[in-house]
Design a protein around this motif. Structure first.
Motif, PDB file in Angstrom:
ATOM      1  N   THR A 184      10.999   1.139   3.205  1.00  0.00           N
ATOM      2  CA  THR A 184       9.972   0.499   4.023  1.00  0.00           C
ATOM      3  C   THR A 184       8.779   0.189   3.132  1.00  0.00           C
ATOM      4  O   THR A 184       8.299   1.055   2.397  1.00  0.00           O
ATOM      5  N   PHE A 185       8.327  -1.065   3.208  1.00  0.00           N
ATOM      6  CA  PHE A 185       7.163  -1.515   2.445  1.00  0.00           C
ATOM      7  C   PHE A 185       6.022  -1.788   3.423  1.00  0.00           C
ATOM      8  O   PHE A 185       6.135  -2.662   4.280  1.00  0.00           O
ATOM      9  N   ARG A 186       4.946  -1.027   3.290  1.00  0.00           N
ATOM     10  CA  ARG A 186       3.749  -1.274   4.096  1.00  0.00           C
ATOM     11  C   ARG A 186       2.756  -2.062   3.259  1.00  0.00           C
ATOM     12  O   ARG A 186       2.545  -1.764   2.074  1.00  0.00           O
ATOM     13  N   VAL A 187       2.149  -3.060   3.911  1.00  0.00           N
ATOM     14  CA  VAL A 187       1.231  -3.962   3.193  1.00  0.00           C
ATOM     15  C   VAL A 187      -0.023  -4.170   4.019  1.00  0.00           C
ATOM     16  O   VAL A 187      -0.066  -3.864   5.218  1.00  0.00           O
ATOM     17  N   THR A 188      -1.037  -4.702   3.371  1.00  0.00           N
ATOM     18  CA  THR A 188      -2.283  -5.028   4.074  1.00  0.00           C
ATOM     19  C   THR A 188      -2.021  -6.112   5.116  1.00  0.00           C
ATOM     20  O   THR A 188      -1.115  -6.925   4.979  1.00  0.00           O
ATOM     21  N   LYS A 189      -2.829  -6.100   6.158  1.00  0.00           N
ATOM     22  CA  LYS A 189      -2.656  -7.041   7.265  1.00  0.00           C
ATOM     23  C   LYS A 189      -3.784  -8.070   7.248  1.00  0.00           C
ATOM     24  O   LYS A 189      -4.956  -7.702   7.370  1.00  0.00           O
ATOM     25  N   GLY A 226       0.349  -1.727  -4.928  1.00  0.00           N
ATOM     26  CA  GLY A 226      -0.503  -2.603  -5.718  1.00  0.00           C
ATOM     27  C   GLY A 226       0.141  -3.956  -5.972  1.00  0.00           C
ATOM     28  O   GLY A 226      -0.552  -4.939  -6.244  1.00  0.00           O
ATOM     29  N   ALA A 227       1.489  -4.011  -5.888  1.00  0.00           N
ATOM     30  CA  ALA A 227       2.180  -5.296  -5.994  1.00  0.00           C
ATOM     31  C   ALA A 227       1.796  -6.179  -4.814  1.00  0.00           C
ATOM     32  O   ALA A 227       1.354  -5.691  -3.771  1.00  0.00           O
ATOM     33  N   GLU A 228       1.978  -7.482  -4.959  1.00  0.00           N
ATOM     34  CA  GLU A 228       1.591  -8.418  -3.912  1.00  0.00           C
ATOM     35  C   GLU A 228       2.794  -9.209  -3.409  1.00  0.00           C
ATOM     36  O   GLU A 228       3.658  -9.606  -4.190  1.00  0.00           O
ATOM     37  N   THR A 245       0.809  -1.221   0.000  1.00  0.00           N
ATOM     38  CA  THR A 245       0.000   0.000   0.000  1.00  0.00           C
ATOM     39  C   THR A 245       0.844   1.274   0.000  1.00  0.00           C
ATOM     40  O   THR A 245       0.391   2.324  -0.425  1.00  0.00           O
ATOM     41  N   GLU A 246       2.091   1.155   0.473  1.00  0.00           N
ATOM     42  CA  GLU A 246       2.944   2.353   0.577  1.00  0.00           C
ATOM     43  C   GLU A 246       4.404   1.924   0.573  1.00  0.00           C
ATOM     44  O   GLU A 246       4.748   0.885   1.152  1.00  0.00           O
ATOM     45  N   ILE A 247       5.262   2.710  -0.089  1.00  0.00           N
ATOM     46  CA  ILE A 247       6.705   2.465  -0.121  1.00  0.00           C
ATOM     47  C   ILE A 247       7.395   3.749   0.330  1.00  0.00           C
ATOM     48  O   ILE A 247       7.194   4.811  -0.269  1.00  0.00           O
ATOM     49  N   ILE A 248       8.195   3.655   1.403  1.00  0.00           N
ATOM     50  CA  ILE A 248       8.800   4.834   2.021  1.00  0.00           C
ATOM     51  C   ILE A 248      10.324   4.722   1.944  1.00  0.00           C
ATOM     52  O   ILE A 248      10.910   3.801   2.530  1.00  0.00           O
ATOM     53  N   PRO A 249      11.013   5.629   1.223  1.00  0.00           N
ATOM     54  CA  PRO A 249      12.474   5.600   1.206  1.00  0.00           C
ATOM     55  C   PRO A 249      13.024   5.931   2.599  1.00  0.00           C
ATOM     56  O   PRO A 249      12.521   6.836   3.275  1.00  0.00           O
TER      57      PRO A 249
END
Length: 223
Positions: free
Chosen positions: A21-26, A88-90, A10-14
């Motif tokens: 940092t890769f944030r993903v659904t839980k 959007g990647a999984e 959902t979010e990629i933070i440099p």
């Protein structure tokens, strides 16, 4: 029983020049303890079986999962591929596992990306107002490699010590962490020690701590 889950980025933070940092659904009901990891792969043709361990850097009660990952320049490697993905990647992830768990105040010693298990631990301790007298010693090649430098400085104040091994003129301690450094830095070897980094780094630190009198039962590391 081991379960696998498909989660969506959902979010990629440099974070640094080569850490994101890769944030993903839980997934519903997903649980972990700060310091634990999962086996993770990219849910994309040709990459599904390329699994690697990555540590949670979020808190257990966050409504997302988060992994802070160092991205290497290896054309065949998963982390190199992760440079190219977008929200959007999984990912496919396993259930949580791992031996690094907070057992009480002590000294945390990290090499490079080995700091990642400690991120969730320190964030959780801050949330619980239990940071106490924990000390973080963080070794990197250059100052530009220091992950979450400002956050650690804010959380730990004077209990955050940087060691820089390959940058002439650094303002930080500029030699490797060895037995002499540990003897001069740490007064009490009868406390918990948490160690994470490359295999050789971890082995050398554990050997030095043992030689300085640290009790094997107080050493926390990924076996």
């Amino acid at each position: 029983m081991e379960n696998n889950y498909i989660v969506t980025v959902t979010e990629i933070i440099p974070r640094t020049h080569n850490v994101k940092t890769f944030r993903v659904t839980k997934p519903e009901g997903f649980e972990f303890t700060p310091g634990q990891a999962v086996d993770l792969s990219l849910n994309e043709e040709g990459w599904k079986d390329n699994k690697h361990p990555f540590t949670f850097t979020c808190l257990p009660d966050d409504d997302f999962l988060e992994f802070t990952i160092k991205l290497y320049d290896n054309p065949e490697g998963l982390t190199n591929k992760l440079k190219t993905i977008s929200p959007g990647a999984e990912f496919e992830i396993s259930s949580a596992w791992g031996a690094i768990e907070y057992k009480g105040e002590g000294v945390f010693i990290a090499g490079g990306a080995g700091v990642t298990p400690f991120i969730a631990i320190f964030r959780h301790l801050k949330q619980q107002h239990e940071l106490g007298n924990n000390l973080l010693i963080f070794s990197n090649k250059t100052e530009a490699d220091i992950i979450l430098k400002d956050e650690f400085s804010g959380m730990l104040d004077g209990r955050f010590m940087n060691v820089i091994t390959s940058q002439p003129g650094t303002k930080y301690y500029d030699k490797r962490i060895d037995k002499s450094f540990l003897r001069n830095t740490i007064q009490n070897f009868n406390q918990h020690f948490y160690v994470c980094g490359p295999d050789e780094f971890t082995k050398n630190i554990l050997d030095a701590l043992a030689a300085l009198g640290a009790n094997a039962e107080t050493l926390v590391f990924e076996k």
